[in-house]
Design a protein around this motif. Structure first.
Motif, PDB file in Angstrom:
ATOM      1  N   UNK A 113     -40.849 -11.440  24.755  1.00 56.16           N
ATOM      2  CA  UNK A 113     -41.241 -10.477  23.726  1.00 56.16           C
ATOM      3  C   UNK A 113     -40.067  -9.573  23.357  1.00 56.16           C
ATOM      4  N   UNK A 114     -39.334  -9.109  24.339  1.00 57.40           N
ATOM      5  CA  UNK A 114     -38.222  -8.176  24.098  1.00 57.40           C
ATOM      6  C   UNK A 114     -37.130  -8.782  23.221  1.00 57.40           C
ATOM      7  N   UNK A 115     -36.840 -10.061  23.421  1.00 63.82           N
ATOM      8  CA  UNK A 115     -35.716 -10.668  22.708  1.00 63.82           C
ATOM      9  C   UNK A 115     -36.137 -11.533  21.526  1.00 63.82           C
ATOM     10  N   UNK A 116     -37.416 -11.522  21.180  1.00 65.99           N
ATOM     11  CA  UNK A 116     -37.873 -12.250  19.991  1.00 65.99           C
ATOM     12  C   UNK A 116     -37.766 -11.330  18.784  1.00 65.99           C
ATOM     13  N   UNK A 117     -36.672 -11.448  18.054  1.00 70.03           N
ATOM     14  CA  UNK A 117     -36.429 -10.560  16.921  1.00 70.03           C
ATOM     15  C   UNK A 117     -36.635 -11.241  15.575  1.00 70.03           C
ATOM     16  N   UNK A 118     -36.827 -12.555  15.577  1.00 68.22           N
ATOM     17  CA  UNK A 118     -37.045 -13.271  14.328  1.00 68.22           C
ATOM     18  C   UNK A 118     -35.784 -13.826  13.706  1.00 68.22           C
ATOM     19  N   UNK A 119     -34.621 -13.227  14.034  1.00 67.18           N
ATOM     20  CA  UNK A 119     -33.359 -13.727  13.495  1.00 67.18           C
ATOM     21  C   UNK A 119     -32.532 -14.409  14.579  1.00 67.18           C
ATOM     22  N   UNK A 120     -33.202 -14.814  15.659  1.00 66.66           N
ATOM     23  CA  UNK A 120     -32.497 -15.488  16.738  1.00 66.66           C
ATOM     24  C   UNK A 120     -33.369 -16.587  17.323  1.00 66.66           C
ATOM     25  N   UNK A 121     -32.829 -17.306  18.305  1.00 66.87           N
ATOM     26  CA  UNK A 121     -33.582 -18.324  19.030  1.00 66.87           C
ATOM     27  C   UNK A 121     -33.329 -18.142  20.513  1.00 66.87           C
ATOM     28  N   UNK A 122     -34.345 -18.455  21.330  1.00 65.65           N
ATOM     29  CA  UNK A 122     -34.290 -18.190  22.766  1.00 65.65           C
ATOM     30  C   UNK A 122     -34.244 -19.503  23.541  1.00 65.65           C
ATOM     31  N   UNK A 123     -33.354 -19.546  24.516  1.00 66.76           N
ATOM     32  CA  UNK A 123     -33.298 -20.657  25.459  1.00 66.76           C
ATOM     33  C   UNK A 123     -33.724 -20.116  26.822  1.00 66.76           C
ATOM     34  N   UNK A 124     -34.816 -20.648  27.352  1.00 67.41           N
ATOM     35  CA  UNK A 124     -35.379 -20.164  28.609  1.00 67.41           C
ATOM     36  C   UNK A 124     -35.000 -21.131  29.723  1.00 67.41           C
ATOM     37  N   UNK A 125     -34.235 -20.629  30.697  1.00 60.67           N
ATOM     38  CA  UNK A 125     -33.866 -21.419  31.877  1.00 60.67           C
ATOM     39  C   UNK A 125     -34.609 -20.809  33.055  1.00 60.67           C
ATOM     40  N   UNK A 126     -35.679 -21.461  33.493  1.00 54.95           N
ATOM     41  CA  UNK A 126     -36.558 -20.846  34.485  1.00 54.95           C
ATOM     42  C   UNK A 126     -37.453 -21.911  35.097  1.00 54.95           C
TER      43      UNK A 126
END
Length: 839
Positions: A113-126
């Motif tokens: 939620x914190x890093x979802x800004x709409x102008x980026x994409x998230x890579x989750x390593x977990x």
């Protein structure tokens, strides 16, 4: 489509028209008046600020990527360089930032939620195991709504780790037998050996050596009895024979609180019946047969009793009893239900059934999957990127057909959820709704009617099916998926094969499919290389011989959902011996979750479940045997066969013998709800995990000063309700703790509970528009290109149209002036010519 920012301005047209009509009636220059009216209307339209939405596709060759690296304590069994390697590979190609999550708890949802800004994409390593903060599924939905795509990279497990816990009730009845489950989970799916030891109050009661190959193994422990009232402790420990990374999660405590037998009242109970044997052994039973002084009783069991036994005032007393949060079990026989004049009686109002025979086999859980992507239009996107959102009669047809299904009278007894899909899947019904509730049904139809499909190139039905599979697995019972689509589900061969694979798995698990093919235009994207429709092939490919409906130019769909036996799982006719085998229809309910029903009944009361009731046990012919529902704050269960003894014929002797007898105690326990006696000071608190606070509740039923001590230290209590007090505790050590004698177990931190990769994570990622990478190597080779592809966004911009109306008004005005001036000049010349002629 033209819209207006200030539509209220159009009210000015009314006085213009009135004035114009007046002048036309009084004046002679009608052409001038009409032109002035039109000019005024054009000017008013311009003042209303007309605009249109124009869509354009934007892309970013260097998308902004955020890598969220889970480096919490549970990740020590994984390769710890995964995120760093990926960061180094991506940062050389595109702007990339690395966020590290550390500590003894994992808040994946909060980070997404914190890093979802709409102008980026998230890579989750977990490992995908989140144990605090925002729910991961909710966070992924938020990211999708914001326009941020989340990718999931599965790290490689280097070391195996084993964890253990005990599952079962905390509150038990003294001297009653109880079942607990020891749950052993390993990070890898490989063969391991270990010995478990289970202690009850420091006395070893069970020990075995186990060979386990699956990720999670359940070891049932039966016939556990506590002989004294009050606090007890169950403790288990596993001793691995093979490698185990960290022993911190190899021991587990469970607090037990033994209470006296709950007090129940029976009416009509035959003391010689198997039902009586169970009740008299497990509960404090009053057999007065009257409803006097029932306030102190937790439940009432009515055995084979005629409806006229209860006066109207006594039925009202029963309703009040239920509204106080208590429960009633009604057992059948030759003097009850259809044999006891229950039909349309006031007593029947509290029951989850109607006492009339029927072929009804409803009660389905339905997921309605709507295709809003319109693959017909998707072909045009490649040639015209400036199109606005899709508006076609085809979409209107799909939505209208969806509402005709939601409003279908044959489905009134079903629960329904609506999922839409384009390039991603979205649930629009906020879970399942009961279609028998008119308000909920109409609200859902209104939501469906106002769905606006985006204009998209992609159509991912497999994401919707994955979502539906997860929902229906949680529901249990009879399930149905209804797909309404234009049929263009096979354009992407990978998507189509994934869809067939998911649907086949669902069908193998007893879920049926209906595919409504909304045919509008014959296009190649609806057919495979053999000229067959993908939609029809889909149904046959998953193993069904029917369920495909071809419709054309219609806003309703006429499907006979009916109540046919073919909708039920493996229904049969009565056997030659006159037995009716029992089937567990819902294995996820509190009553049935730990019971495997076997055997048959030879007779039953023929009844019909009411809307909203939950059928748990049925016969092989689909007849209800155990049906439940909630009445007000209370709970009611109808057992529609006899007490095991019966009259001239014994219907259900097998129901009360062996493992089946647990069904009766589970049913009574379910209607009881909270078995603790409501007197004195009552403490309730869940066991917890190290580092995780838990809330305790103290209810004062008698007068007195509320005091509570945790390990001899007085707690500060807050009044939260009438005679109800709460406090939050967080014990600082693993083991047993006591709240003025009430036990609370504190176990290893939640971080060490689920070791290894979360098997549910891939489906959550896919359902919310993401992509799964099985290794860092796979991600390095493909994630940048995928991020570039997903950076393409459809941007809708408002383009003002008022200048066109202003120009039109100006042209009309100037044209009229010019024409009028030319006429005047012509008339002047004509007058001059006439004057010269006279001279």
């Amino acid at each position: 489509m033209v819209s207006f920012e200030n539509p209220g301005i159009f009210w000015l047209i009314l006085p213009v028209l009135i004035a114009g009509l007046y002048l036309l009636k009084k004046g002679t220059k009608k052409g001038l008046i009409i032109s002035r009216i039109i000019v005024a209307i054009l000017l008013i339209t311009a003042l209303a600020s007309p605009f249109i939405l124009v869509a354009s596709v934007t892309s970013d060759d260097n998308p902004n990527i955020v890598i969220i690296s889970d480096e919490t304590d549970s990740m020590e069994i994984f390769s710890n360089e995964s995120a760093t390697e990926l960061y180094e590979a991506l940062t050389a190609k595109t702007p990339t930032s690395l966020v590290r999550l550390t500590g003894d708890s994992t808040a994946l949802g909060d980070a997404i939620v914190q890093y979802s800004t709409g102008d980026n994409q998230i890579v989750l390593v977990s490992d995908g195991n989140s144990n605090t903060g925002e729910d991961v599924e909710t966070a992924l939905q938020f990211a999708q709504e914001m326009g941020t795509t989340v990718y999931y990279v599965q790290p490689e497990v280097e070391y195996n780790d084993i964890s253990v816990e005990i599952e079962g009730d905390k509150t038990v009845v003294r001297n009653n037998e109880n079942q607990f489950n020891i749950i052993v989970t390993q990070a890898l799916e490989q063969e391991i050996r270990y010995t478990y030891e289970l202690y009850s109050d420091d006395t070893l009661i069970s020990s075995r050596t186990i060979t386990q190959t699956e990720r999670t193994k359940t070891i049932p422990i039966t016939q556990v009895t506590f002989r004294t009232l009050g606090a007890h402790t169950l403790r288990t420990e596993i001793i691995p024979s093979s490698f185990d990374y960290d022993p911190i999660n190899n021991e587990f405590y469970k607090a037990i609180y033994a209470i006296p037998k709950p007090k129940i009242r029976t009416i009509g109970l035959d003391v010689n019946s198997p039902l009586a044997d169970i009740l008299l052994n497990l509960y404090d039973v009053s057999r007065t047969g009257e409803l006097a002084n029932i306030d102190s009783r937790k439940a009432i069991v009515v055995d084979n009793t005629h409806a006229n036994t209860f006066s109207e005032s006594e039925v009202e007393e029963l309703k009040s009893f239920l509204n106080d949060g208590k429960g009633i079990v009604v057992v059948g026989g030759d003097s009850s239900y259809n044999f006891g004049d229950y039909l349309n009686s006031s007593f029947e109002e509290i029951l989850p059934i109607r006492s009339e025979p029927t072929d009804w086999t409803g009660g389905r859980s339905i997921v309605l999957v709507l295709d809003l992507s319109s693959s017909l239009a998707a072909q045009d996107v490649a040639f015209n990127k400036s199109k606005s959102y899709l508006e076609t009669s085809e979409i209107d047809e799909i939505l209208s057909m969806a509402n005709s299904i939601i409003d279908n009278e044959d489905l009134r007894d079903s629960d329904l959820s609506v999922i839409t899909f384009t390039d991603s899947a979205q649930e629009v019904s906020d879970g399942f709704i009961v279609l028998s509730n008119e308000n909920d049904r109409e609200d859902l139809m209104d939501i469906v009617s106002h769905l606006e499909p985006p204009y998209t190139e992609d159509s991912h039905i497999e994401k919707a099916l994955s979502y539906a599979e997860e929902e229906l697995n949680q529901k249990g019972g009879q399930s149905l998926v209804i797909i309404i689509s234009d049929g263009g589900i096979g354009v992407n061969s990978e998507v189509y094969s994934d869809s067939v694979e998911i649907a086949s798995r669902m069908h193998d698990n007893g879920i049926d499919f209906i595919f409504i093919h909304d045919y509008s235009i014959d296009t190649n994207n609806q057919k495979d290389s053999n000229g067959d429709y993908y939609a029809e092939s889909f149904i046959y490919s998953i193993g069904q011989t029917d369920g495909y409906y071809f419709v054309e130019d219609t806003y309703t769909v006429d499907i006979d959902f009916g109540t046919a036996d073919e909708d039920e799982p493996d229904f049969e006719e009565e056997t030659d011996s006159g037995d009716f085998p029992l089937i567990e229809l819902n294995s996820k309910h509190f009553i049935t979750k730990n019971i495997e029903i076997e055997g048959s009944v030879t007779g039953y009361n023929d009844v019909t479940p009411k809307a909203g009731a939950d059928r748990l046990i049925i016969t092989s012919t689909g007849k209800p045997i155990l049906t439940t529902w909630r009445y007000g704050l209370g709970r009611v269960a109808s057992i529609t066969t006899d007490d095991g003894l019966g009259g001239d014929n014994m219907w259900a002797t097998e129901l009360y013998s062996g493992n089946n007898s647990k069904l009766i105690s589970s049913t009574v326990n379910w209607v009881i709800g909270n078995p603790i006696e409501e007197s004195g000071a009552v403490v309730e608190a869940d066991d917890t995990w190290y580092g995780t606070p838990t809330t305790i509740e103290l209810t004062m039923y008698d007068e007195g000063i509320p005091t509570l001590k945790l390990d001899d230290e007085t707690l500060d209590l807050s009044l939260t309700g009438t005679n109800v007090y709460e406090a939050v505790i967080e014990p600082d050590s693993i083991g047993m703790h006591y709240l003025s004698g009430y036990p609370v177990a504190v176990n290893y931190a939640l971080e060490y509970r689920n070791m290894g990769v979360n098997e549910d994570m891939p489906s959550l990622i896919i359902a919310n528009g993401g992509t799964i990478y099985g290794s860092v190597t796979e991600a390095r080779s493909g994630i940048f290109e995928k991020a570039q592809e997903n950076s393409e966004k459809l941007v809708k911009e408002s383009v003002s149209q008022k200048y066109y109306f202003l120009i039109a008004a100006l042209i009309l005005f100037l044209g009229e002036v010019i024409i009028r001036r030319m006429k005047e000049i012509k008339e002047m010349k004509q007058q001059e010519k006439e004057i010269r002629h006279e001279d």
